[in-house]
Design an enzyme around this catalytic site. Structure first.
Site, PDB file in Angstrom:
ATOM      1  N   SER A   1      20.410 -29.030 -16.518  1.00  0.00           N
ATOM      2  CA  SER A   1      20.339 -27.609 -16.213  1.00  0.00           C
ATOM      3  C   SER A   1      21.739 -26.989 -16.264  1.00  0.00           C
ATOM      4  CB  SER A   1      19.662 -27.405 -14.849  1.00  0.00           C
ATOM      5  OG  SER A   1      19.352 -26.056 -14.634  1.00  0.00           O
TER       6      SER A   1
ATOM      7  N   ASP B   1       8.970 -25.774 -19.005  1.00  0.00           N
ATOM      8  CA  ASP B   1      10.092 -25.685 -18.075  1.00  0.00           C
ATOM      9  C   ASP B   1       9.999 -24.330 -17.383  1.00  0.00           C
ATOM     10  OD1 ASP B   1      12.610 -25.327 -16.842  1.00  0.00           O
ATOM     11  OD2 ASP B   1      13.628 -26.495 -18.375  1.00  0.00           O
TER      12      ASP B   1
ATOM     13  N   HIS C   1      11.206 -29.044 -15.394  1.00  0.00           N
ATOM     14  CA  HIS C   1      12.651 -28.821 -15.475  1.00  0.00           C
ATOM     15  C   HIS C   1      13.473 -30.030 -15.021  1.00  0.00           C
ATOM     16  CE1 HIS C   1      16.344 -26.577 -15.756  1.00  0.00           C
ATOM     17  NE2 HIS C   1      16.618 -26.835 -14.494  1.00  0.00           N
TER      18      HIS C   1
END
Length: 259
Positions: free
Chosen positions: A93, A194, A224
């Site tokens: 991320s 996601d 995610h």
């Protein structure tokens, strides 16, 4: 504030090839700990720092910004460089965003980059309102724990501190501009489903980096936080194979353990 149990940084002194892992926004090393331990068990030197303002309470993030988070991973990179012949940078991320900035800034000091569901832009009405709303509301509901696998939990904040989120958007802009400076081999793994980072982010990164050695892997069974999800083992195996291809000493007896 004391660090939450499980949120502690992780380090393993292994062989001549090192890996720096960068966790995500409002998360902590717990989300990457299994990945770090997988690599450590295969003789790699591993550093998984705790970003400033993370791993305690969300209020502590309000006084930090992207420069603080980047400074921590930059410091950890040079610590690894001091004792390793090659260093790779990995990230999940926003940690992927930080990894890409390290690659853009440090060139040959980074041998390769692996990013999982990287983020490069905030989208939607909330993103457009953020510059104003951050002065009126300190936080909103959190983004942690986007995981498909039942029983798997991410240790992250239940609130998003908006001042810190605004700083993150500045990081996104800087890294987006610098993507053509990323020339290292790149492995990008992302989840079609996601709910935090848009797949458009992965597509943009792939289209803008200057790397010629690029591999894209879809994480079909995960959301995610894929490093704690159904595709975790795939991530671990793909990333280790990526290193093994670029650092031939990996996997050879006596070379990865420092023996």
């Amino acid at each position: 504030m004391p660090v939450l149990p499980g949120a502690e940084p992780y380090r393993h002194d292994g062989g001549e090839v090192g890996v720096l892992l960068c966790h995500g926004f409002t998360g902590c090393p717990q989300s990457l700990r299994p990945w770090a331990e997988y690599l450590a068990a295969r003789g790699l030197s591993v550093s998984l720092p705790l970003l400033p303002g993370h791993g305690t309470r969300w209020q502590d993030m309000q006084v930090t910004g992207w420069q603080d988070w980047y400074a921590e991973v930059d410091r950890a990179l040079w610590e690894l460089r001091e004792r390793c012949e090659q260093v790779f940078v990995f990230g999940l991320s926003m940690g992927g965003t930080l990894a890409l900035r390290l690659a853009a800034k440090h060139g040959r000091a980074v041998s390769g980059v692996v990013v999982v569901n990287p983020a490069i832009k905030l989208r939607g009405a909330a993103a457009r309102a953020l510059p104003l709303v951050r002065h009126l509301v300190p936080s909103v509901r959190g983004i942690a724990n986007d995981i498909a696998k039942q029983g798997s939990e991410e240790l992250g904040y239940g609130r998003v501190p908006l001042q810190a989120a605004y700083s993150m958007t500045a990081l996104f802009r800087i890294v987006d501009t610098a993507l053509p400076q990323v020339t290292q081999p790149l492995l990008l793994l992302h989840s079609p489903q996601d709910h935090v980072a848009s797949p458009e982010d992965s597509a943009r990164i792939l289209s803008r980096v200057s790397s010629t050695d690029v591999r894209e892997v879809l994480l079909e069974q995960s959301y995610h936080v894929a490093t704690l999800d159904h595709d975790a083992e795939l991530i671990f195996e793909e990333s280790h194979a990526f290193i093994g291809r670029l650092a031939p000493s990996v996997g050879k007896k006596g070379n990865t353990t420092g023996g």
